[in-house]
Design an enzyme around this catalytic site. Structure first.
Site, short mmCIF file in Angstrom:
data_model
loop_
_atom_site.label_atom_id
_atom_site.label_comp_id
_atom_site.label_asym_id
_atom_site.label_seq_id
_atom_site.Cartn_x
_atom_site.Cartn_y
_atom_site.Cartn_z
N GLU A 197 0.82 -1.20 0.00
CA GLU A 197 0.00 0.00 0.00
C GLU A 197 0.86 1.26 0.00
OE1 GLU A 197 -3.09 0.63 -0.42
OE2 GLU A 197 -3.97 -1.38 -0.34
N GLU A 200 2.04 1.72 -3.53
CA GLU A 200 0.98 2.12 -4.45
C GLU A 200 0.54 3.57 -4.21
OE1 GLU A 200 -1.06 -2.33 -4.93
OE2 GLU A 200 -2.16 -0.72 -3.93
N GLU A 201 0.41 3.98 -2.96
CA GLU A 201 -0.16 5.29 -2.66
C GLU A 201 0.86 6.42 -2.67
OE1 GLU A 201 -2.71 5.49 0.71
OE2 GLU A 201 -4.06 3.91 -0.03
#
Length: 339
Positions: A197, A200-201
């Protein structure tokens, strides 16, 4: 999944991740040797799996496509009825049917003779029926929880925390700064989800260190419960080298989901109105502040002492991926970093 029985948490019964339905590996609930196939059954042996709870799985996705295409609702009603008579005579208990989406018309005849939904995934659904009339069903419920993570990353020089603002959703409505968060994928460890995460972020490469705290809630989407784990992660070594040479840590917000990403003071983060009005999140933020106190001391690198524990440093749950031993594969266990 099992023909009956419920998971005791020690891996001695099957779970939804080691189901005979998923076809990934042999499940712990499958017998070492299946009983001899009954030739009177209308389904081929290749589509049937037995478990150690005296249950049977009928996996329609295991049938050749041309054979499956020839089974209409009336024929399936007859075949399943005959199979149930045989399984009842054999004193079988839980019956599972995996139905591909392409054959959804076979659900209705199964429902008419007592099968009901257990769970559904893209591409298929699973129906179950408990045969014994004298006992209550011992078949496990479908998935009850979703698992989410929040990734806490502390800047090694400034002590500020990584935070994001989302483009959509309730946090965006409140213009709330929050940790990078997300849900685990099927078969994904919490530690891996936190690292994924973050990548990705924000575009950052990080390493999972330990779980700071976790929260359980109920009454979510479709009545699901939720487990949310705050994971302390540290920047990959390349960033610290860059900072020591006078460089910066570049943040690359995910264009579709993240409006902005930045390093902010933890006190400013914790003082946002939404957090201040919530006893629950005030407690979570206190745990995060303790984890970051006086610059982070990571559990994976700290030697540990009683003084560290009193100061709130380096405590939490670290991940250990270990072989199961009595069957192939490994699991991740999260244990106190002080043990």
């Amino acid at each position: 999944m099992a023909g009956c029985g419920r998971d005791d948490g020690h891996g001695t019964t099957a779970t939804t991740t080691t189901s005979p339905l998923n076809g990934v590996r042999k499940s712990i609930d499958e017998p070492d040797q299946a009983p001899e196939h009954n030739p009177l059954l209308p389904f081929p042996e290749s589509s049937l799996r037995h478990d150690t709870y005296n249950g049977v799985t009928l996996d329609l996705t295991a049938l050749p496509e041309n054979e499956l295409a020839e089974i209409d609702a009336d024929r399936f009603d007859d075949m399943l009825g005959r199979a149930l008579d045989i399984w009842t005579a054999e004193e079988r208990r839980g019956i599972w049917i995996k139905v591909p989406t392409s054959q959804a018309h076979l659900i209705a005849p199964a429902a008419r003779i007592g099968f009901d939904f257990q769970h559904a995934e893209p591409g298929y659904c699973v129906l179950t029926k408990w045969i014994p009339k004298e006992t209550e069903s011992r078949l496990p419920n479908g998935p009850t929880h979703q698992v989410g993570i929040g990734a806490l990353v502390i800047h090694p020089l400034t002590g500020k925390m990584l935070a994001v603002q989302e483009r959509t959703g309730p946090a965006a409505k409140r213009k709330l700064w929050k940790m990078p968060t997300g849900l685990t994928d099927p078969g994904e460890d919490i530690s891996h989800a936190a690292v994924r995460e973050l990548q990705e972020e924000t575009g950052l490469e990080c390493v999972f260190d330990h779980i700071v705290c976790f929260r359980q809630s109920h009454g979510g989407l479709f009545g699901r419960s939720d487990m949310f784990f705050v994971c302390l992660c540290r920047l990959a070594p390349k960033y610290e080298e860059r900072l020591n040479n006078g460089g910066e840590v570049e943040l690359l917000p995910q264009e579709e989901e993240i409006l902005m990403a930045d390093w902010i003071d933890m006190e400013d983060y914790a003082s946002q109105n939404v957090w201040r009005e919530s006893p629950l999140y005030k407690e979570m933020n206190r745990a995060m502040l303790r984890a970051a106190k006086k610059g982070i001391t990571y559990a994976s690198t700290a030697e540990g002492s009683d003084d560290d524990d009193r100061e709130g440093k380096s405590h939490g749950f670290v991940a250990k991926n270990l072989p199961v031993g009595f069957r192939p594969g490994s699991n991740t266990i999260y244990v106190s970093s002080k043990l």
